[in-house]
Motif scaffolding. Structure first.
Motif, mmCIF file in Angstrom:
data_model
loop_
_atom_site.group_PDB
_atom_site.id
_atom_site.type_symbol
_atom_site.label_atom_id
_atom_site.label_comp_id
_atom_site.label_asym_id
_atom_site.label_seq_id
_atom_site.Cartn_x
_atom_site.Cartn_y
_atom_site.Cartn_z
ATOM 1 N N PHE A 106 103.770 30.148 3.630
ATOM 2 C CA PHE A 106 104.037 30.269 4.736
ATOM 3 C C PHE A 106 103.600 31.978 5.060
ATOM 4 O O PHE A 106 103.954 32.271 4.318
ATOM 5 C CB PHE A 106 105.210 29.494 5.104
ATOM 6 C CG PHE A 106 105.589 28.449 5.270
ATOM 7 C CD1 PHE A 106 105.585 27.586 6.710
ATOM 8 C CD2 PHE A 106 106.327 27.808 4.431
ATOM 9 C CE1 PHE A 106 105.033 26.203 6.952
ATOM 10 C CE2 PHE A 106 106.252 25.925 4.578
ATOM 11 C CZ PHE A 106 105.897 25.631 5.996
ATOM 12 N N VAL A 107 103.270 32.084 6.885
ATOM 13 C CA VAL A 107 103.503 33.671 6.935
ATOM 14 C C VAL A 107 105.470 33.412 7.468
ATOM 15 O O VAL A 107 105.313 32.986 7.648
ATOM 16 C CB VAL A 107 102.908 33.826 8.312
ATOM 17 C CG1 VAL A 107 103.484 35.067 8.879
ATOM 18 C CG2 VAL A 107 100.957 33.700 8.026
ATOM 19 N N VAL A 108 105.785 34.181 7.349
ATOM 20 C CA VAL A 108 107.696 34.575 6.787
ATOM 21 C C VAL A 108 108.210 35.749 7.696
ATOM 22 O O VAL A 108 107.773 36.792 7.212
ATOM 23 C CB VAL A 108 108.187 34.253 5.283
ATOM 24 C CG1 VAL A 108 110.120 34.613 5.249
ATOM 25 C CG2 VAL A 108 107.466 33.134 4.320
ATOM 26 N N ALA A 109 108.864 35.796 8.263
ATOM 27 C CA ALA A 109 109.671 36.715 9.513
ATOM 28 C C ALA A 109 110.896 36.772 8.312
ATOM 29 O O ALA A 109 111.745 36.033 8.246
ATOM 30 C CB ALA A 109 110.042 36.538 10.841
ATOM 31 N N LEU A 110 111.439 37.504 8.039
ATOM 32 C CA LEU A 110 113.084 38.117 7.615
ATOM 33 C C LEU A 110 113.941 38.363 8.767
ATOM 34 O O LEU A 110 112.920 39.750 9.300
ATOM 35 C CB LEU A 110 112.411 38.734 6.124
ATOM 36 C CG LEU A 110 111.841 38.223 4.689
ATOM 37 C CD1 LEU A 110 111.572 39.413 4.283
ATOM 38 C CD2 LEU A 110 112.136 36.929 4.946
ATOM 39 N N TYR A 111 115.117 38.106 9.181
ATOM 40 C CA TYR A 111 115.699 38.400 9.627
ATOM 41 C C TYR A 111 117.089 38.881 8.817
ATOM 42 O O TYR A 111 117.047 38.476 7.747
ATOM 43 C CB TYR A 111 115.922 37.755 10.542
ATOM 44 C CG TYR A 111 115.226 37.561 11.546
ATOM 45 C CD1 TYR A 111 116.068 37.578 13.327
ATOM 46 C CD2 TYR A 111 114.043 36.510 12.080
ATOM 47 C CE1 TYR A 111 115.283 37.124 14.327
ATOM 48 C CE2 TYR A 111 113.920 36.008 13.138
ATOM 49 C CZ TYR A 111 113.966 36.348 14.348
ATOM 50 O OH TYR A 111 113.186 35.755 15.076
ATOM 51 N N ASN A 112 117.418 40.202 9.847
ATOM 52 C CA ASN A 112 118.994 40.194 8.900
ATOM 53 C C ASN A 112 118.282 40.475 7.590
ATOM 54 O O ASN A 112 119.022 40.330 6.621
ATOM 55 C CB ASN A 112 119.769 39.621 8.826
ATOM 56 C CG ASN A 112 120.189 39.156 10.574
ATOM 57 O OD1 ASN A 112 120.003 39.918 11.179
ATOM 58 N ND2 ASN A 112 120.063 37.932 10.807
ATOM 59 N N ALA A 120 104.515 43.461 7.977
ATOM 60 C CA ALA A 120 104.537 44.813 9.322
ATOM 61 C C ALA A 120 106.421 44.791 9.277
ATOM 62 O O ALA A 120 106.969 43.515 9.561
ATOM 63 C CB ALA A 120 104.300 44.020 10.372
ATOM 64 N N ILE A 121 106.542 45.095 9.121
ATOM 65 C CA ILE A 121 108.457 46.370 9.442
ATOM 66 C C ILE A 121 108.405 46.569 10.314
ATOM 67 O O ILE A 121 107.662 47.989 11.088
ATOM 68 C CB ILE A 121 108.480 47.497 8.468
ATOM 69 C CG1 ILE A 121 108.464 46.394 6.388
ATOM 70 C CG2 ILE A 121 110.035 47.847 8.686
ATOM 71 C CD1 ILE A 121 108.179 47.757 5.974
ATOM 72 N N MET A 130 106.370 47.631 0.626
ATOM 73 C CA MET A 130 106.980 47.319 1.614
ATOM 74 C C MET A 130 108.491 47.817 1.395
ATOM 75 O O MET A 130 109.250 48.264 1.984
ATOM 76 C CB MET A 130 107.625 46.178 1.818
ATOM 77 C CG MET A 130 107.488 44.794 2.531
ATOM 78 S SD MET A 130 109.005 42.923 1.979
ATOM 79 C CE MET A 130 109.802 43.421 1.540
ATOM 80 N N LEU A 131 108.905 48.256 0.086
ATOM 81 C CA LEU A 131 110.169 48.309 0.244
ATOM 82 C C LEU A 131 110.307 50.281 -0.308
ATOM 83 O O LEU A 131 111.426 51.128 -0.235
ATOM 84 C CB LEU A 131 111.122 48.359 -0.788
ATOM 85 C CG LEU A 131 111.470 46.716 -0.839
ATOM 86 C CD1 LEU A 131 111.955 46.136 -2.026
ATOM 87 C CD2 LEU A 131 111.836 46.495 0.298
ATOM 88 N N THR A 132 109.030 50.639 0.362
ATOM 89 C CA THR A 132 109.132 52.300 0.427
ATOM 90 C C THR A 132 109.658 52.666 2.040
ATOM 91 O O THR A 132 109.244 54.126 2.196
ATOM 92 C CB THR A 132 107.920 52.518 0.286
ATOM 93 O OG1 THR A 132 106.673 52.529 0.968
ATOM 94 C CG2 THR A 132 107.412 52.328 -1.565
ATOM 95 N N ILE A 176 105.110 38.908 7.079
ATOM 96 C CA ILE A 176 105.045 38.380 5.581
ATOM 97 C C ILE A 176 103.980 37.710 5.451
ATOM 98 O O ILE A 176 103.713 36.516 6.310
ATOM 99 C CB ILE A 176 106.317 38.478 4.299
ATOM 100 C CG1 ILE A 176 106.788 39.608 4.680
ATOM 101 C CG2 ILE A 176 104.833 38.237 2.836
ATOM 102 C CD1 ILE A 176 108.137 38.624 3.409
ATOM 103 N N GLY A 177 102.642 38.276 5.582
ATOM 104 C CA GLY A 177 101.403 37.424 6.193
ATOM 105 C C GLY A 177 101.252 36.700 4.879
ATOM 106 O O GLY A 177 101.990 36.171 3.555
ATOM 107 N N ASN A 178 100.482 35.960 5.006
ATOM 108 C CA ASN A 178 99.793 34.183 3.946
ATOM 109 C C ASN A 178 98.424 34.805 3.713
ATOM 110 O O ASN A 178 97.560 35.587 3.441
ATOM 111 C CB ASN A 178 99.408 32.957 4.227
ATOM 112 C CG ASN A 178 98.221 33.243 5.075
ATOM 113 O OD1 ASN A 178 97.593 33.949 5.322
ATOM 114 N ND2 ASN A 178 98.762 31.794 5.894
ATOM 115 N N GLN A 179 97.908 33.998 2.339
ATOM 116 C CA GLN A 179 97.336 34.912 1.573
ATOM 117 C C GLN A 179 96.194 34.832 2.152
ATOM 118 O O GLN A 179 94.623 35.457 1.698
ATOM 119 C CB GLN A 179 96.138 33.320 0.498
ATOM 120 C CG GLN A 179 96.525 32.030 0.904
ATOM 121 C CD GLN A 179 95.722 30.946 -0.126
ATOM 122 O OE1 GLN A 179 95.701 31.878 -1.017
ATOM 123 N NE2 GLN A 179 95.881 29.887 0.561
#
Length: 282
Positions: free
Chosen positions: A193-199, A227-228, A247-249, A260-263
């Motif tokens: 899945f393309v995933v959107a992370l909240y909080n 994307a952030i 991402m974590l930088t 976060i994108g998919n393959q």
């Protein structure tokens, strides 16, 4: 309710019948109106991103209830004479109960959430509270006004990352046990899945985003676009298009949404693109 004047019976002979009088004072003013609760999503933060229907509902409301930051964002839309009750971020249940109490009084109450009120917003909590009080589904009236969610706003800022199947996962474990969240992260990563992370991160909750990062790196290439997006459509908006490996930088906080994108997702000329179908699929 205690009686201000006890019951008295009056007779007027020779007329038949009698009159009975008692006086009591209600703790709540009688309005003779049927109350209404409008559950409103105000979008990502810009007044231009609020739907016309939501603006109309706000203008018609007798009372506005919401997190103080979100009320400040929509304050130019409010009119003199409205009751405005901003409350701290941790008092979601108190907001719901206050809205129901005012609606029971006969007022038209607007309960606001950022983004869409039905996505990590107040809609579910108000409906849960009404159900717990034995609500008949009719009185007070309830309407749900959709809004542009944070994942939609973030996607629009970077291109078209949500063109294929996607999901949203909140990393806050205040209401969901962390093992359940971790299980969902693993399943979403494995299912591509393309995933959107909240909080994703707060001042005291920093480990969860690191665990999520490790889970996705196990299942996806480090070059996967990410994307952030912080404080979308506000003055301090900041958007970074990076990779899963890096991402974590970049700064991440509670006002951040991460996609976060998919393959099949790619970054092209500073745009985030997920094809409508899998590349090479025949």
């Amino acid at each position: 309710t205690p009686l201000l004047q006890p019951k008295r019976i009056f007779h007027s002979p020779p007329l038949p019948g009698a009159a009975t009088i008692a006086v009591a004072q209600s703790p709540q003013e009688y309005t003779a109106r049927t109350g209404q609760i409008s559950l409103i999503g105000t979008g990502p933060g810009s007044l231009a991103q609020i739907t016309p229907a939501a603006k109309a509902a706000l203008s018609q409301a007798d009372a506005i209830i919401g997190y103080s930051l979100y009320i400040d964002l929509i304050r130019p839309l409010l009119r003199p004479g409205q009751m405005v009750e901003p409350q701290p971020i941790t008092q979601e249940r108190q907001r719901a109960e206050r809205a129901i109490a005012l609606a029971d009084w006969g007022l038209n109450v607007a309960v606001i959430s950022s983004g869409d009120c039905g996505i990590y917003g107040m809609a579910g909590l108000v409906l849960e509270s009404l159900k717990a009080q034995g609500w008949d589904g009719l009185t007070p009236r309830v309407q749900v006004m959709p809004g542009i969610s944070a994942l939609q706003a973030a996607a629009a800022r970077v291109g078209a990352p949500l063109m294929h199947d996607f999901c949203a996962i909140s990393l806050s474990d205040l209401l969901t046990p962390w093992p359940v969240i971790e299980k969902r992260l693993t399943a979403a990563a494995q299912a591509d899945f393309v995933v959107a992370l909240y909080n994703p991160k707060s001042k005291t909750r920093i480990e969860q985003i690191e665990i999520a990062h490790r889970i996705f790196l196990r299942e996806r290439d480090g070059g996967t676009p990410v994307a952030i997006a912080q404080s979308l459509y506000r003055q301090d908006e900041k958007i970074v298009l990076t990779t899963l490996a890096d991402m974590l930088t970049h700064p991440i906080d509670m006002l951040t949404v991460i996609i976060i994108g998919n393959q099949s997702s790619t970054a092209y000329a500073d745009w985030f693109i997920t094809p409508r179908g899998y590349l090479g699929f025949k």
